[in-house]
Scaffold this motif. Structure first.
Motif, mmCIF file in Angstrom:
data_model
loop_
_atom_site.group_PDB
_atom_site.id
_atom_site.type_symbol
_atom_site.label_atom_id
_atom_site.label_comp_id
_atom_site.label_asym_id
_atom_site.label_seq_id
_atom_site.Cartn_x
_atom_site.Cartn_y
_atom_site.Cartn_z
ATOM 1 N N LYS A 50 -47.812 -8.300 17.202
ATOM 2 C CA LYS A 50 -47.446 -9.557 17.864
ATOM 3 C C LYS A 50 -48.413 -10.682 17.522
ATOM 4 N N MET A 51 -49.704 -10.394 17.524
ATOM 5 C CA MET A 51 -50.719 -11.410 17.263
ATOM 6 C C MET A 51 -50.560 -12.004 15.864
ATOM 7 N N LEU A 52 -50.164 -11.195 14.905
ATOM 8 C CA LEU A 52 -50.014 -11.673 13.538
ATOM 9 C C LEU A 52 -48.628 -12.264 13.259
ATOM 10 N N GLY A 53 -47.758 -12.231 14.266
ATOM 11 C CA GLY A 53 -46.430 -12.827 14.110
ATOM 12 C C GLY A 53 -45.498 -12.028 13.217
ATOM 13 N N CYS A 54 -45.696 -10.740 13.153
ATOM 14 C CA CYS A 54 -44.828 -9.893 12.329
ATOM 15 C C CYS A 54 -43.435 -9.814 12.953
ATOM 16 N N ARG A 55 -42.462 -9.509 12.124
ATOM 17 C CA ARG A 55 -41.089 -9.368 12.593
ATOM 18 C C ARG A 55 -40.495 -8.073 12.059
ATOM 19 N N ASP A 56 -39.594 -7.518 12.837
ATOM 20 C CA ASP A 56 -38.784 -6.366 12.450
ATOM 21 C C ASP A 56 -39.582 -5.069 12.317
ATOM 22 N N PHE A 57 -40.458 -4.965 11.338
ATOM 23 C CA PHE A 57 -41.204 -3.719 11.158
ATOM 24 C C PHE A 57 -42.459 -3.975 10.333
ATOM 25 N N TYR A 87 -59.669 3.275 14.698
ATOM 26 C CA TYR A 87 -60.062 2.050 14.014
ATOM 27 C C TYR A 87 -58.896 1.571 13.160
ATOM 28 N N LEU A 88 -58.512 0.308 13.350
ATOM 29 C CA LEU A 88 -57.447 -0.280 12.557
ATOM 30 C C LEU A 88 -57.946 -0.492 11.134
ATOM 31 N N LEU A 89 -57.215 0.030 10.163
ATOM 32 C CA LEU A 89 -57.589 -0.153 8.766
ATOM 33 C C LEU A 89 -56.863 -1.337 8.143
ATOM 34 N N GLU A 90 -55.537 -1.364 8.316
ATOM 35 C CA GLU A 90 -54.756 -2.446 7.730
ATOM 36 C C GLU A 90 -53.371 -2.482 8.348
ATOM 37 N N ILE A 91 -52.710 -3.620 8.154
ATOM 38 C CA ILE A 91 -51.315 -3.747 8.540
ATOM 39 C C ILE A 91 -50.569 -4.240 7.313
ATOM 40 N N ASN A 92 -49.449 -3.622 7.033
ATOM 41 C CA ASN A 92 -48.605 -4.023 5.915
ATOM 42 C C ASN A 92 -47.298 -4.527 6.514
#
Length: 93
Positions: free
Chosen positions: A24-31, A45-50
């Motif tokens: 939500k913070m990064l404004g992602c949509r759908d998946f 620990y969060l590594l990355e978001i794709n």
């Protein structure tokens, strides 16, 4: 960490919560695919978001969906339907 070991419910809840907040913070949509690493003491620990992971047969998101009992087709249809909800003007009956 041995992948056959089950994570504690509290760790899974933390990963779940942090994933949703990050999405939500990064404004992602759908998946998106969000990768974590869990320390020996159970801290995630969060590594990355794709925000646009692959959808080929070999892709991590597809493999994870299959392990949850989804078919490749049902995953694609779910993503497509979610996008259509956001853009109803694109649907011509």
């Amino acid at each position: 960490m041995n992948p056959r070991l089950k994570l504690d419910k509290a760790v899974l809840n933390r990963i779940d919560s942090d994933s949703l907040k990050t999405f939500k913070m990064l404004g992602c949509r759908d998946f998106a695919r969000i990768d974590f690493r869990v320390s020996k003491d159970g801290k995630p620990y969060l590594l990355e978001i794709n925000p646009l992971p692959g959808l080929g047969d070999y892709s991590d998101l597809v493999i994870m969906a299959l392990k949850l009992g989804w078919t490749h087709e049902s995953l694609i249809v779910a993503v497509f339907n979610t996008a259509l909800e956001r853009y109803p003007k694109c649907v011509h009956a």
